[in-house]
Design an enzyme around this catalytic site. Structure first.
Site, PDB file in Angstrom:
ATOM      1  N   ALA A  13     -44.458  -5.893  29.390  1.00  0.00           N
ATOM      2  CA  ALA A  13     -43.963  -6.550  28.296  1.00  0.00           C
ATOM      3  C   ALA A  13     -42.515  -6.223  28.187  1.00  0.00           C
ATOM      4  O   ALA A  13     -41.838  -7.102  27.561  1.00  0.00           O
ATOM      5  CB  ALA A  13     -44.824  -6.268  27.079  1.00  0.00           C
ATOM      6  N   GLY A  32     -40.837  -8.304  30.700  1.00  0.00           N
ATOM      7  CA  GLY A  32     -41.198  -9.693  30.188  1.00  0.00           C
ATOM      8  C   GLY A  32     -40.293 -10.216  28.978  1.00  0.00           C
ATOM      9  O   GLY A  32     -40.129 -11.495  28.776  1.00  0.00           O
ATOM     10  N   ASP A  33     -40.096  -9.495  27.995  1.00  0.00           N
ATOM     11  CA  ASP A  33     -39.299  -9.752  26.862  1.00  0.00           C
ATOM     12  C   ASP A  33     -38.003  -9.980  27.065  1.00  0.00           C
ATOM     13  O   ASP A  33     -37.528 -11.397  26.736  1.00  0.00           O
ATOM     14  CB  ASP A  33     -39.365  -8.537  25.915  1.00  0.00           C
ATOM     15  CG  ASP A  33     -38.493  -8.824  24.787  1.00  0.00           C
ATOM     16  OD1 ASP A  33     -38.744  -9.857  23.987  1.00  0.00           O
ATOM     17  OD2 ASP A  33     -37.956  -7.975  24.069  1.00  0.00           O
ATOM     18  N   SER A  34     -37.320  -9.230  27.842  1.00  0.00           N
ATOM     19  CA  SER A  34     -36.137  -9.745  28.549  1.00  0.00           C
ATOM     20  C   SER A  34     -35.915 -11.071  29.384  1.00  0.00           C
ATOM     21  O   SER A  34     -35.106 -11.589  29.196  1.00  0.00           O
ATOM     22  CB  SER A  34     -35.280  -8.774  29.237  1.00  0.00           C
ATOM     23  OG  SER A  34     -35.869  -8.426  30.462  1.00  0.00           O
TER      24      SER A  34
END
Length: 251
Positions: A104, A107-109
């Site tokens: 995560a 994945g956020d970036s």
């Protein structure tokens, strides 16, 4: 003969001040609340999770531009490179190396990079860029996008399994979690986990999912080349008659 204990002697020696009569109206010692103000009521429990009613089309809507004509051609390479994003580390089984929080995290970036690329065209001010990207990266927006994938049955069994794995992600109590509720926050985190997982395992599948959600991939190079081309001169057949007559008279 009266024998007094040591404790009785000490209390008798210290208790020299006369005691005041009982006053039923005297102020009482009230247990202070954590905020330091004893007259405020205790804080109310957090509200339940809000009902999310965000349109995906409205989320990713961009201002129209009459000057730029974007190419809809999808290419697998950009400036000689296979993908537009940084190459991920080569791992056969990311789940055996990283936990859901790590996926995560990356994945956020990657998700925000898609959002920034989506709103890059047409050119806007920095404030408008930030406002549009901030609206898409909120956990409520990620929840709405994930709901679109689930409702359309677009995900594979493996991808749904990654979502369930990421939904159980434990994290500290953040402002977003308090605002949107635990359920919405956890599902948004599961989408980030899936994006991080696909970034490490299957970049083409990640691109398909993001395009399914509505994130566009416009090529800035094609637009710059198109804008740099010299504009063709109008032919004589398209010129107005009064200009043709003036040219003939000058000759």
């Amino acid at each position: 003969m009266v024998i007094l204990s040591a404790s009785s002697t000490v209390r008798a020696a210290l208790d020299t001040q006369p005691r005041l009569p009982y006053n039923p109206n005297a102020p009482r010692k009230v247990k202070k609340t954590p905020n330091g103000n004893s007259f405020l009521p205790p804080p109310l429990p957090p509200p339940p999770s809000p009902r999310i009613s965000i349109s995906v089309d409205d989320l990713l809507k961009r201002p129209e531009s009459k000057e730029l004509t974007l190419s809809e051609e999808v290419v697998d390479s950009y400036m000689g490179y296979e993908t537009w994003s940084p190459s991920p580390p080569k791992l056969e089984k990311p789940r055996s190396v990283f936990n859901a929080a790590s996926l995560a995290f990356i994945g956020d970036s990657i998700y925000e990079l898609y959002a920034r690329r989506h709103f890059l065209f047409p050119p806007l001010s920095i404030e408008d860029y930030n406002d549009r990207v901030r609206a898409v990266v909120r956990c409520e927006a990620q929840y709405a996008l994930l709901k679109k994938l689930v409702d359309d049955d677009f995900l594979t069994k493996e991808e749904r399994d990654v979502l369930r794995w990421g939904k159980n992600l434990g994290s500290a109590r953040t402002r977003s979690r308090r605002r949107a509720g635990v359920a919405v926050y956890n599902k948004a985190s599961s989408l980030e986990t899936l994006i991080g997982y696909l970034y490490l395992t299957n970049g083409k599948r990640l691109e398909k999912i993001m395009q399914k959600l509505g994130f566009l991939s416009d090529s800035s190079t094609e637009i710059m080349i198109e804008m740099a081309k010299p504009k063709p001169k109008p032919s004589e057949s398209n010129l107005p008659s009064f200009i043709l007559n003036e040219q003939v008279s000058q000759q």
